[in-house]
Scaffold this motif. Structure first.
Motif, short mmCIF file in Angstrom:
data_model
loop_
_atom_site.label_atom_id
_atom_site.label_comp_id
_atom_site.label_asym_id
_atom_site.label_seq_id
_atom_site.Cartn_x
_atom_site.Cartn_y
_atom_site.Cartn_z
N ALA A 28 80.90 -13.85 63.10
CA ALA A 28 80.78 -14.49 64.70
C ALA A 28 79.89 -14.35 65.30
O ALA A 28 79.04 -14.74 65.84
CB ALA A 28 82.42 -14.74 64.74
N GLU A 29 80.46 -13.34 66.86
CA GLU A 29 79.79 -13.24 67.62
C GLU A 29 79.46 -12.07 67.45
O GLU A 29 79.71 -10.76 66.98
CB GLU A 29 80.80 -12.78 68.89
N LYS A 30 78.01 -11.91 68.09
CA LYS A 30 77.39 -10.14 68.31
C LYS A 30 78.01 -9.61 69.27
O LYS A 30 78.91 -9.98 70.37
CB LYS A 30 75.42 -10.66 69.34
N GLY A 31 78.20 -7.86 69.13
CA GLY A 31 79.00 -7.58 70.73
C GLY A 31 78.13 -5.46 70.06
O GLY A 31 77.02 -5.51 69.73
N GLU A 71 76.49 1.26 70.03
CA GLU A 71 76.00 0.61 68.83
C GLU A 71 75.78 -1.03 68.37
O GLU A 71 76.83 -1.50 68.65
CB GLU A 71 76.40 0.88 67.85
N GLN A 72 75.29 -1.75 67.92
CA GLN A 72 75.32 -3.23 67.90
C GLN A 72 76.07 -4.15 66.89
O GLN A 72 76.07 -2.91 65.88
CB GLN A 72 73.60 -4.12 68.18
N MET A 73 76.95 -4.58 67.07
CA MET A 73 77.10 -5.01 65.75
C MET A 73 77.54 -6.43 66.36
O MET A 73 77.67 -6.44 67.11
CB MET A 73 78.58 -3.67 65.74
N TYR A 74 78.53 -6.83 65.11
CA TYR A 74 79.24 -8.52 64.54
C TYR A 74 80.35 -8.23 64.95
O TYR A 74 80.91 -7.24 64.15
CB TYR A 74 77.94 -9.18 64.06
N TRP A 75 80.65 -9.29 65.53
CA TRP A 75 82.69 -9.50 64.91
C TRP A 75 82.32 -10.31 63.95
O TRP A 75 81.52 -11.42 63.70
CB TRP A 75 83.52 -10.19 66.57
N TYR A 76 83.42 -10.16 62.71
CA TYR A 76 83.68 -11.05 61.46
C TYR A 76 85.17 -11.73 61.43
O TYR A 76 85.80 -11.22 62.52
CB TYR A 76 83.55 -10.38 60.68
N LYS A 77 85.27 -12.94 61.51
CA LYS A 77 86.31 -13.80 61.55
C LYS A 77 86.46 -13.12 60.08
O LYS A 77 86.50 -12.50 59.31
CB LYS A 77 85.56 -15.27 61.03
N ARG A 122 90.09 -11.08 64.97
CA ARG A 122 88.74 -10.34 64.40
C ARG A 122 88.19 -9.08 64.02
O ARG A 122 89.17 -8.31 64.12
CB ARG A 122 87.37 -10.52 65.65
N ILE A 123 87.19 -8.41 63.12
CA ILE A 123 87.32 -7.90 62.68
C ILE A 123 85.91 -7.14 62.64
O ILE A 123 85.20 -7.52 62.57
CB ILE A 123 88.05 -7.56 61.64
N SER A 124 85.45 -5.98 62.69
CA SER A 124 84.21 -5.54 62.81
C SER A 124 84.54 -4.02 63.03
O SER A 124 85.52 -3.35 62.63
CB SER A 124 83.51 -5.57 63.99
N VAL A 125 83.39 -3.03 61.76
CA VAL A 125 83.18 -2.20 61.07
C VAL A 125 81.40 -0.81 62.12
O VAL A 125 80.67 -2.05 61.68
CB VAL A 125 83.20 -1.62 59.64
N VAL A 126 81.75 0.09 62.58
CA VAL A 126 80.53 0.79 63.41
C VAL A 126 80.47 1.20 62.79
O VAL A 126 81.02 2.79 62.66
CB VAL A 126 80.76 -0.09 65.03
N LEU A 136 86.37 -5.99 76.66
CA LEU A 136 86.82 -4.52 76.82
C LEU A 136 86.71 -3.50 75.81
O LEU A 136 86.05 -2.39 76.08
CB LEU A 136 88.51 -4.71 76.45
N THR A 137 85.71 -4.01 74.24
CA THR A 137 85.78 -3.07 73.56
C THR A 137 84.41 -2.32 73.72
O THR A 137 84.23 -0.92 73.25
CB THR A 137 85.18 -3.05 72.11
N GLN A 138 83.75 -3.22 74.54
CA GLN A 138 81.73 -2.90 74.78
C GLN A 138 82.06 -1.74 76.28
O GLN A 138 81.36 -1.00 75.84
CB GLN A 138 81.42 -4.42 75.37
N SER A 139 83.29 -2.01 76.86
CA SER A 139 83.16 -1.20 77.82
C SER A 139 84.06 0.52 77.45
O SER A 139 84.13 1.36 78.10
CB SER A 139 84.64 -1.48 79.30
#
Length: 158
Positions: A84-87, A92-98, A113-117, A143-146
């Protein structure tokens, strides 16, 4: 008098144990990243031997943001078609997934959403969001980016 020495040693050991427990608790309390004061969220934290689970809860008790910090790769299969969205998280750069619910139509799925970094060698963050709607989803992703990760959060989990 020998009995008194034993009692004193026992009491000293109990006090020492309580001090260690308090110290361990104090260390655990700072392991989840600090949430902004104006977020209206607070962490509930569970620490295991090799990972930490942080659950951000709203004032009304809804858990909206979850994070597992671990020294092990969670080996979670995130399929590219669900991207889904970039974040960004922890620098670290990552993607959010549905979420993949096996084709089932689950209410509220559009705001989850879910992601692993991979943060660095033997440091991973698995993050999942369970927002009430897409507006809250965007707010939580920002918020997670901050969030400022405490570098010692995984010190004991290598």
């Amino acid at each position: 008098m020998g009995e008194c020495v034993v009692k004193t040693v026992c009491i000293f050991s109990a006090v020492l144990a309580l001090g260690v427990s308090a110290s361990a608790f104090a260390q655990q309390a700072v392991q989840c990243p600090s949430l902004p004061a104006n977020s209206g969220l607070h962490w509930d934290q569970q620490t295991q031997s090799d990972f930490i689970v942080c659950k951000a809860t709203t004032e009304d008790g809804r858990t909206v943001l979850n994070m597992m910090l671990s020294g092990r790769d969670p080996d979670l299969a995130l399929n590219r078609p669900l991207r889904a969205e970039k974040g960004e998280f922890g620098g670290e750069q990552m993607y959010w997934y549905k979420l993949d619910m096996g084709g089932r139509d689950v209410p509220g799925l559009e705001s989850r959403r879910i992601s692993v970094v991979k943060l660095d060698k033997n440091r991973y963050a698995q993050i999942w969001i369970d927002a009430a709607d897409t507006t809250e989803l965007g707010t939580l992703q920002n918020l997670t980016q901050s969030l400022n990760l405490n570098p010692s959060a995984l010190a004991g989990s290598n």
